[in-house]
Scaffold this motif. Structure first.
Motif, PDB file in Angstrom:
ATOM      1  N   VAL A  27       1.395  -0.992  33.526  1.00 22.63           N
ATOM      2  CA  VAL A  27       2.344  -0.046  32.925  1.00 22.63           C
ATOM      3  C   VAL A  27       1.825   0.462  31.586  1.00 22.63           C
ATOM      4  N   GLN A  28       1.220  -0.418  30.814  1.00 20.18           N
ATOM      5  CA  GLN A  28       0.640  -0.007  29.529  1.00 20.18           C
ATOM      6  C   GLN A  28      -0.455   1.031  29.737  1.00 20.18           C
ATOM      7  N   ALA A  29      -1.322   0.791  30.721  1.00 16.27           N
ATOM      8  CA  ALA A  29      -2.384   1.757  31.019  1.00 16.27           C
ATOM      9  C   ALA A  29      -1.789   3.078  31.502  1.00 16.27           C
ATOM     10  N   MET A  30      -0.739   3.002  32.316  1.00 16.43           N
ATOM     11  CA  MET A  30      -0.085   4.210  32.798  1.00 16.43           C
ATOM     12  C   MET A  30       0.484   5.013  31.631  1.00 16.43           C
ATOM     13  N   ALA A  31       1.112   4.332  30.688  1.00 17.29           N
ATOM     14  CA  ALA A  31       1.702   5.026  29.545  1.00 17.29           C
ATOM     15  C   ALA A  31       0.627   5.692  28.691  1.00 17.29           C
ATOM     16  N   ARG A  32      -0.462   4.969  28.445  1.00 15.76           N
ATOM     17  CA  ARG A  32      -1.540   5.522  27.623  1.00 15.76           C
ATOM     18  C   ARG A  32      -2.148   6.758  28.268  1.00 15.76           C
ATOM     19  N   GLN A  33      -2.278   6.732  29.591  1.00 20.55           N
ATOM     20  CA  GLN A  33      -2.888   7.860  30.279  1.00 20.55           C
ATOM     21  C   GLN A  33      -1.915   9.020  30.458  1.00 20.55           C
ATOM     22  N   SER A  34      -0.623   8.724  30.537  1.00 19.26           N
ATOM     23  CA  SER A  34       0.363   9.775  30.798  1.00 19.26           C
ATOM     24  C   SER A  34       0.762  10.529  29.539  1.00 19.26           C
ATOM     25  N   PHE A  35       0.936   9.801  28.433  1.00 18.58           N
ATOM     26  CA  PHE A  35       1.406  10.432  27.199  1.00 18.58           C
ATOM     27  C   PHE A  35       0.224  10.698  26.274  1.00 18.58           C
ATOM     28  N   ARG A  36      -0.111  11.961  26.164  1.00 16.67           N
ATOM     29  CA  ARG A  36      -1.216  12.373  25.309  1.00 16.67           C
ATOM     30  C   ARG A  36      -0.740  13.469  24.373  1.00 16.67           C
ATOM     31  N   GLY A  37      -1.382  13.577  23.230  1.00 14.40           N
ATOM     32  CA  GLY A  37      -0.963  14.548  22.241  1.00 14.40           C
ATOM     33  C   GLY A  37      -1.140  15.990  22.663  1.00 14.40           C
ATOM     34  N   ASP A  38      -2.068  16.256  23.597  1.00 11.01           N
ATOM     35  CA  ASP A  38      -2.355  17.639  23.984  1.00 11.01           C
ATOM     36  C   ASP A  38      -1.561  18.078  25.212  1.00 11.01           C
ATOM     37  N   ARG A  39      -0.585  17.278  25.639  1.00 10.74           N
ATOM     38  CA  ARG A  39       0.218  17.648  26.802  1.00 10.74           C
ATOM     39  C   ARG A  39       1.676  17.755  26.403  1.00 10.74           C
ATOM     40  N   PRO A  40       2.420  18.701  26.998  1.00 11.81           N
ATOM     41  CA  PRO A  40       3.863  18.791  26.731  1.00 11.81           C
ATOM     42  C   PRO A  40       4.564  17.493  27.140  1.00 11.81           C
ATOM     43  N   LEU A  41       5.613  17.148  26.420  1.00 14.70           N
ATOM     44  CA  LEU A  41       6.310  15.890  26.677  1.00 14.70           C
ATOM     45  C   LEU A  41       6.878  15.829  28.091  1.00 14.70           C
ATOM     46  N   ASP A  42       7.416  16.950  28.588  1.00 15.40           N
ATOM     47  CA  ASP A  42       7.997  16.921  29.925  1.00 15.40           C
ATOM     48  C   ASP A  42       6.930  16.671  30.994  1.00 15.40           C
ATOM     49  N   CYS A  43       5.735  17.205  30.803  1.00 12.84           N
ATOM     50  CA  CYS A  43       4.645  16.952  31.752  1.00 12.84           C
ATOM     51  C   CYS A  43       4.220  15.486  31.698  1.00 12.84           C
ATOM     52  N   SER A  44       4.142  14.946  30.509  1.00 17.11           N
ATOM     53  CA  SER A  44       3.779  13.541  30.354  1.00 17.11           C
ATOM     54  C   SER A  44       4.820  12.635  30.994  1.00 17.11           C
ATOM     55  N   MET A  45       6.093  12.953  30.770  1.00 19.04           N
ATOM     56  CA  MET A  45       7.164  12.138  31.343  1.00 19.04           C
ATOM     57  C   MET A  45       7.145  12.208  32.866  1.00 19.04           C
ATOM     58  N   SER A  46       6.896  13.397  33.412  1.00 19.01           N
ATOM     59  CA  SER A  46       6.834  13.553  34.861  1.00 19.01           C
ATOM     60  C   SER A  46       5.699  12.722  35.457  1.00 19.01           C
ATOM     61  N   ALA A  47       4.531  12.766  34.816  1.00 17.29           N
ATOM     62  CA  ALA A  47       3.390  11.994  35.296  1.00 17.29           C
ATOM     63  C   ALA A  47       3.678  10.504  35.237  1.00 17.29           C
ATOM     64  N   PHE A  48       4.311  10.071  34.146  1.00 17.30           N
ATOM     65  CA  PHE A  48       4.621   8.646  33.989  1.00 17.30           C
ATOM     66  C   PHE A  48       5.632   8.185  35.032  1.00 17.30           C
ATOM     67  N   GLU A  49       6.653   8.997  35.289  1.00 10.66           N
ATOM     68  CA  GLU A  49       7.665   8.629  36.280  1.00 10.66           C
ATOM     69  C   GLU A  49       7.066   8.565  37.687  1.00 10.66           C
ATOM     70  N   CYS A  50       6.167   9.483  37.998  1.00 10.04           N
ATOM     71  CA  CYS A  50       5.509   9.449  39.313  1.00 10.04           C
ATOM     72  C   CYS A  50       4.700   8.171  39.471  1.00 10.04           C
ATOM     73  N   ARG A  51       4.019   7.772  38.424  1.00  6.58           N
ATOM     74  CA  ARG A  51       3.226   6.555  38.481  1.00  6.58           C
ATOM     75  C   ARG A  51       4.124   5.320  38.618  1.00  6.58           C
ATOM     76  N   LEU A  52       5.242   5.332  37.938  1.00  5.45           N
ATOM     77  CA  LEU A  52       6.173   4.211  38.057  1.00  5.45           C
ATOM     78  C   LEU A  52       6.705   4.095  39.482  1.00  5.45           C
ATOM     79  N   ARG A  53       7.017   5.221  40.102  1.00  3.25           N
ATOM     80  CA  ARG A  53       7.502   5.187  41.486  1.00  3.25           C
ATOM     81  C   ARG A  53       6.425   4.660  42.423  1.00  3.25           C
ATOM     82  N   ALA A  54       5.197   5.083  42.187  1.00  2.40           N
ATOM     83  CA  ALA A  54       4.101   4.590  43.016  1.00  2.40           C
ATOM     84  C   ALA A  54       3.908   3.092  42.821  1.00  2.40           C
ATOM     85  N   LEU A  55       4.036   2.640  41.579  1.00  2.00           N
ATOM     86  CA  LEU A  55       3.915   1.211  41.296  1.00  2.00           C
ATOM     87  C   LEU A  55       5.025   0.431  41.995  1.00  2.00           C
ATOM     88  N   ALA A  56       6.238   0.961  41.950  1.00  2.00           N
ATOM     89  CA  ALA A  56       7.363   0.294  42.605  1.00  2.00           C
ATOM     90  C   ALA A  56       7.152   0.233  44.123  1.00  2.00           C
TER      91      ALA A  56
END
Length: 215
Positions: free
Chosen positions: A40-69
């Motif tokens: 999850v820590q690696a997913m967060a680091r890769q999903s939330f980056r300064g050069d990406r809009p927050l909504d895009c980062s959140m969407s990527a993180f949520e998709c990864r969480l669903r895949a992990l689940a």
């Protein structure tokens, strides 16, 4: 008197064995929890980056969480430590290719340890997500082939190859994407393996290794 003493000794033995079994379960849960938190820590680091809009980062993180689940659902259904690689691949592909019409897979019957199976599932999810956005699954004619084999009897690792065809023309990115880095880190930490991703003109090719479950 002797029977009573024997009974008490047996009770003590049962309690001691039960306590040991509980400790094993607790230690195993602690180990798995640490592994999940690392992922999850690696997913967060890769999903939330300064050069990406927050909504895009959140969407990527949520998709990864669903895949992990989803991957954990597969693992929790198993009553043993060994997980068939074929089941891992099929379960990961199911949401992306419901009819199994665009992604084919084949390989010998191999099993993986739970942590390795989770890493492979997450790596495949990253590749599938990228294929759906930019690659073979973004066009009706695109197809993906997944194959695996053990290179030699001297190794305990399986070699998994992913190849896309029929999608849009591929160009080599200027910078390595966060998906590529996530795959590399996940396989290295969780599966004692590595990954190579090549952006070939006719479609992305990914080759990665993962440790197999000993017989």
């Amino acid at each position: 008197m002797i029977d009573e003493l024997t009974s008490r000794q047996e009770d003590v033995t049962v309690l001691r064995d039960t306590a040991r079994a509980q400790r094993v379960v607790i230690d195993d849960l602690n180990h798995r929890l640490k592994n999940v938190l690392m992922v999850v820590q690696a997913m967060a680091r890769q999903s939330f980056r300064g050069d990406r809009p927050l909504d895009c980062s959140m969407s990527a993180f949520e998709c990864r969480l669903r895949a992990l689940a989803a991957a954990h659902d597969l693992l929790l259904k198993r009553t043993t430590q060994a997980v068939p690689l074929r089941d891992v691949v099929a379960a990961t592909l199911a949401p992306h290719d419901p009819g199994n019409g665009r992604v084919c897979f084949s390989g010998p019957g191999l099993t993986l340890e739970r942590e390795t199976a989770l890493a492979v599932a997450m790596a495949l999810h990253e590749l599938l997500t990228n294929a759906a956005k930019y690659g073979a699954l973004s066009t009706p004619s695109g197809r993906i082939a997944i194959t695996w084999q053990v290179p030699s009897e001297a190794t305990d690792k399986v070699r998994i190859e992913w190849k896309e065809r029929g999608g849009p023309p591929v160009t080599v990115p200027v910078h390595r994407g966060f998906g590529t880095r996530f795959i590399e880190r996940t396989l290295a930490c969780q599966a004692a393996g590595g990954a190579t991703i090549r952006f070939e003109p006719d479609g992305v090719r990914a080759v990665f290794e993962a440790r197999t479950q000993p017989d």
